[in-house]
Motif scaffolding. Structure first.
Motif, short mmCIF file in Angstrom:
data_model
loop_
_atom_site.label_atom_id
_atom_site.label_comp_id
_atom_site.label_asym_id
_atom_site.label_seq_id
_atom_site.Cartn_x
_atom_site.Cartn_y
_atom_site.Cartn_z
N ARG A 136 -2.03 3.53 9.52
CA ARG A 136 -1.88 2.91 8.20
C ARG A 136 -2.14 3.88 7.05
O ARG A 136 -3.08 4.65 7.07
CB ARG A 136 -2.82 1.72 8.07
N TRP A 137 -1.31 3.80 6.04
CA TRP A 137 -1.43 4.63 4.85
C TRP A 137 -2.80 4.40 4.19
O TRP A 137 -3.47 5.34 3.77
CB TRP A 137 -0.29 4.32 3.88
N ALA A 138 -3.23 3.16 4.12
CA ALA A 138 -4.52 2.83 3.51
C ALA A 138 -5.69 3.45 4.26
O ALA A 138 -6.77 3.64 3.69
CB ALA A 138 -4.69 1.31 3.43
N ASP A 139 -5.48 3.78 5.52
CA ASP A 139 -6.52 4.40 6.34
C ASP A 139 -6.35 5.91 6.46
O ASP A 139 -6.94 6.53 7.34
CB ASP A 139 -6.53 3.77 7.74
N GLY A 140 -5.50 6.48 5.60
CA GLY A 140 -5.31 7.93 5.60
C GLY A 140 -4.07 8.42 6.32
O GLY A 140 -3.86 9.62 6.45
N GLY A 141 -3.22 7.51 6.79
CA GLY A 141 -1.98 7.92 7.46
C GLY A 141 -1.01 8.55 6.48
O GLY A 141 -0.97 8.19 5.30
N THR A 142 -0.23 9.50 6.96
CA THR A 142 0.73 10.21 6.11
C THR A 142 2.11 9.59 6.22
O THR A 142 2.43 8.91 7.19
CB THR A 142 0.81 11.69 6.50
#
Length: 113
Positions: free
Chosen positions: A45-51
């Motif tokens: 997830r983007w919100a969890d640092g995923g690119t």
């Protein structure tokens, strides 16, 4: 790998979006689902640092994109596949199709994951 996009952006756009759609054959990447792609989603997830990269993106139908946001669902990349784990612990594996044709220059819709 970043292709035609900014890995810090939340949106899959342009050639990056087109590449993910082509790689996934225009169909939902969840195991046993043949619905058309409606959303491009971050595996981590983007919100969890995923690119926002081709390796961290996948196409999902509207249903699976909504389910993914429900508490207890997880997705992770394992080898060349994606393992989706349900809240009950069941695991489902999907693999990407090989890309056998070039991505069109003018392909690319903005999608939010």
């Amino acid at each position: 790998m970043v292709i035609g996009g900014d890995s810090r952006s939340r949106l899959f756009t342009g050639r990056l979006a087109a590449l993910i759609r082509a790689r996934d054959g225009g169909r939902c990447r969840e195991s046993s689902c043949d619905a058309p792609i409606r959303h491009l989603d971050h595996i981590h997830r983007w919100a969890d640092g995923g690119t926002t990269t081709v390796d961290n993106g996948r196409g999902l139908c509207a249903f699976h994109n909504q389910v993914r946001e429900t508490r207890g669902w997880r997705a992770e990349t394992v080898g060349s596949g994606i393992v989706t784990t349900t809240p009950t612990g069941a695991e489902y594996v999907s693999t990407a199709l090989p890309i056998t044709h070039p991505v069109p220059e003018n392909a690319g819709h903005s999608c939010v994951a």
